[in-house]
Design a protein around this motif. Structure first.
Motif, PDB file in Angstrom:
ATOM      1  N   ALA A 192     -73.830  44.071 -17.007  1.00  0.00           N
ATOM      2  CA  ALA A 192     -74.865  44.977 -16.514  1.00  0.00           C
ATOM      3  C   ALA A 192     -75.699  44.219 -15.488  1.00  0.00           C
ATOM      4  O   ALA A 192     -75.983  43.036 -15.650  1.00  0.00           O
ATOM      5  CB  ALA A 192     -75.733  45.457 -17.667  1.00  0.00           C
ATOM      6  N   GLY A 193     -76.052  44.904 -14.420  1.00  0.00           N
ATOM      7  CA  GLY A 193     -76.806  44.284 -13.335  1.00  0.00           C
ATOM      8  C   GLY A 193     -75.938  43.915 -12.144  1.00  0.00           C
ATOM      9  O   GLY A 193     -76.444  43.720 -11.044  1.00  0.00           O
ATOM     10  N   ALA A 194     -74.612  43.810 -12.350  1.00  0.00           N
ATOM     11  CA  ALA A 194     -73.727  43.527 -11.215  1.00  0.00           C
ATOM     12  C   ALA A 194     -73.888  44.647 -10.196  1.00  0.00           C
ATOM     13  O   ALA A 194     -74.054  45.813 -10.557  1.00  0.00           O
ATOM     14  CB  ALA A 194     -72.276  43.425 -11.672  1.00  0.00           C
ATOM     15  N   ALA A 195     -73.848  44.293  -8.919  1.00  0.00           N
ATOM     16  CA  ALA A 195     -74.147  45.284  -7.888  1.00  0.00           C
ATOM     17  C   ALA A 195     -73.162  45.226  -6.727  1.00  0.00           C
ATOM     18  O   ALA A 195     -72.577  44.184  -6.437  1.00  0.00           O
ATOM     19  CB  ALA A 195     -75.562  45.083  -7.361  1.00  0.00           C
ATOM     20  N   MET A 196     -73.029  46.368  -6.089  1.00  0.00           N
ATOM     21  CA  MET A 196     -72.244  46.513  -4.867  1.00  0.00           C
ATOM     22  C   MET A 196     -73.075  47.399  -3.938  1.00  0.00           C
ATOM     23  O   MET A 196     -73.644  48.394  -4.375  1.00  0.00           O
ATOM     24  CB  MET A 196     -70.903  47.183  -5.186  1.00  0.00           C
ATOM     25  CG  MET A 196     -70.018  47.459  -4.006  1.00  0.00           C
ATOM     26  SD  MET A 196     -68.441  48.143  -4.634  1.00  0.00           S
ATOM     27  CE  MET A 196     -67.933  49.097  -3.233  1.00  0.00           C
ATOM     28  N   ALA A 197     -73.166  47.021  -2.686  1.00  0.00           N
ATOM     29  CA  ALA A 197     -73.902  47.815  -1.704  1.00  0.00           C
ATOM     30  C   ALA A 197     -72.943  48.233  -0.597  1.00  0.00           C
ATOM     31  O   ALA A 197     -72.057  47.465  -0.216  1.00  0.00           O
ATOM     32  CB  ALA A 197     -75.068  47.014  -1.128  1.00  0.00           C
ATOM     33  N   VAL A 198     -73.135  49.451  -0.109  1.00  0.00           N
ATOM     34  CA  VAL A 198     -72.276  49.994   0.943  1.00  0.00           C
ATOM     35  C   VAL A 198     -73.168  50.543   2.046  1.00  0.00           C
ATOM     36  O   VAL A 198     -74.053  51.357   1.792  1.00  0.00           O
ATOM     37  CB  VAL A 198     -71.360  51.112   0.393  1.00  0.00           C
ATOM     38  CG1 VAL A 198     -70.501  51.700   1.510  1.00  0.00           C
ATOM     39  CG2 VAL A 198     -70.482  50.588  -0.738  1.00  0.00           C
ATOM     40  N   SER A 199     -72.927  50.089   3.279  1.00  0.00           N
ATOM     41  CA  SER A 199     -73.731  50.542   4.426  1.00  0.00           C
ATOM     42  C   SER A 199     -73.190  51.860   4.978  1.00  0.00           C
ATOM     43  O   SER A 199     -72.062  52.258   4.682  1.00  0.00           O
ATOM     44  CB  SER A 199     -73.711  49.487   5.535  1.00  0.00           C
ATOM     45  OG  SER A 199     -72.451  49.476   6.189  1.00  0.00           O
ATOM     46  N   THR A 200     -73.992  52.507   5.802  1.00  0.00           N
ATOM     47  CA  THR A 200     -73.528  53.738   6.454  1.00  0.00           C
ATOM     48  C   THR A 200     -72.358  53.450   7.388  1.00  0.00           C
ATOM     49  O   THR A 200     -71.549  54.336   7.651  1.00  0.00           O
ATOM     50  CB  THR A 200     -74.664  54.412   7.248  1.00  0.00           C
ATOM     51  OG1 THR A 200     -75.235  53.464   8.136  1.00  0.00           O
ATOM     52  CG2 THR A 200     -75.733  54.958   6.321  1.00  0.00           C
ATOM     53  N   ALA A 201     -72.243  52.207   7.859  1.00  0.00           N
ATOM     54  CA  ALA A 201     -71.130  51.822   8.732  1.00  0.00           C
ATOM     55  C   ALA A 201     -69.860  51.521   7.939  1.00  0.00           C
ATOM     56  O   ALA A 201     -68.815  51.254   8.527  1.00  0.00           O
ATOM     57  CB  ALA A 201     -71.525  50.609   9.570  1.00  0.00           C
ATOM     58  N   GLY A 202     -69.961  51.533   6.595  1.00  0.00           N
ATOM     59  CA  GLY A 202     -68.781  51.308   5.775  1.00  0.00           C
ATOM     60  C   GLY A 202     -68.616  49.887   5.268  1.00  0.00           C
ATOM     61  O   GLY A 202     -67.650  49.600   4.566  1.00  0.00           O
ATOM     62  N   GLU A 203     -69.540  48.997   5.595  1.00  0.00           N
ATOM     63  CA  GLU A 203     -69.457  47.621   5.092  1.00  0.00           C
ATOM     64  C   GLU A 203     -69.807  47.609   3.615  1.00  0.00           C
ATOM     65  O   GLU A 203     -70.767  48.246   3.187  1.00  0.00           O
ATOM     66  CB  GLU A 203     -70.426  46.722   5.863  1.00  0.00           C
ATOM     67  CG  GLU A 203     -70.401  45.281   5.414  1.00  0.00           C
ATOM     68  CD  GLU A 203     -71.417  44.415   6.139  1.00  0.00           C
ATOM     69  OE1 GLU A 203     -71.509  43.230   5.778  1.00  0.00           O
ATOM     70  OE2 GLU A 203     -72.127  44.907   7.031  1.00  0.00           O
ATOM     71  N   ALA A 204     -69.035  46.875   2.812  1.00  0.00           N
ATOM     72  CA  ALA A 204     -69.302  46.759   1.379  1.00  0.00           C
ATOM     73  C   ALA A 204     -69.480  45.299   1.015  1.00  0.00           C
ATOM     74  O   ALA A 204     -68.736  44.443   1.499  1.00  0.00           O
ATOM     75  CB  ALA A 204     -68.169  47.367   0.567  1.00  0.00           C
TER      76      ALA A 204
END
Length: 175
Positions: A34-46
Motif C-alpha cells: 500500500a502506498g506504491a504509486a504510478m503517475a501518468v501525464s496527459t502526454a502519456g508519460e508513466a
C-alpha cells in the motif's frame, strides 16, 4: 509517492494535469505494498509502479480515462478477477488501486506536499477512495505535525484523521 515525486513536481510546476494511481489496500502476496504509486501525464508519460509490471497496462488505461473524464476510480485487481488474470496479476495477491486526476484545483496543497516530500518534512495525505456518494470521492485532508488542510467532508472525521495522522508523523524538522 517518493518514486514518482520528481515527475509529479515537473508536471505540477508546468501546471499540467496528471493522474495519480495509488495502491490503497493489499492482501495475500501482493506485488507492491500500500502506498506504491504510478503517475501518468496527459502526454502519456508513466512513472512509478503499482504492481511491478503485472497490471500497469490496465492502470495506465484507467489513468488516461480519469484524466479525460475527471471521475476517480477505485479498481480491485486479484487472481480470481478475470480482468486481473488477463492483465497478468497471477501472484495470488489482491490490490486495490485508487486513480485520481490531479490539478492545482483538485489538490490545492500539492505544491507544498511535493516540497515537503522532497526535503524530508513529515506530511500525510488522507483521501476518500470509496463512498456511496460520488461527490465525496477524492476529498482530501493533508496533515503536518502542527496543522492540517482540506477536508474529508466532515469536521469530526477531519479531526479524528488529523489526530491519528499527527500521532504517526515524526516531529517537524527544525528550520
Amino acid at each position: 509517492m517518493r518514486e514518482v515525486i520528481e515527475a509529479v513536481a515537473q508536471w505540477t510546476m508546468r501546471g499540467e494535469t496528471f493522474a495519480l494511481a495509488t495502491v490503497v489496500s493489499t492482501s495475500k502476496s501482493a506485488p507492491r505494498p500500500a502506498g506504491a504509486a504510478m503517475a501518468v501525464s496527459t502526454a502519456g508519460e508513466a512513472v512509478g509502479s503499482v504492481s511491478g509490471g503485472c497490471v500497469e497496462g490496465a492502470v495506465y488505461q484507467i489513468a488516461q480515462d480519469v484524466i479525460e473524464g475527471g471521475t476517480p476510480v477505485l479498481q480491485r485487481f486479484g487472481y480470481s478477477d478475470d480482468d486481473a488474470v488477463a492483465v497478468g496479476l497471477t501472484c495470488g495477491g489482491i490490490i486495490d488501486v485508487f486513480v485520481e486526476r490531479v490539478t492545482d484545483e483538485s489538490y490545492p496543497d500539492i505544491r507544498t506536499v511535493i516540497q515537503d516530500v522532497q526535503v524530508g518534512n513529515p506530511v500525510a495525505t488522507a483521501t476518500v477512495v470509496e463512498h456511496d456518494q460520488a461527490e465525496m470521492l477524492g476529498k482530501r485532508l493533508v496533515v503536518w505535525p502542527t496543522h492540517a488542510s482540506g477536508t474529508l467532508g466532515s469536521a469530526m472525521l477531519d479531526h479524528a484523521v488529523a489526530d491519528d495522522a499527527e500521532g504517526c508523523l515524526p516531529p517537524a524538522n527544525p528550520k
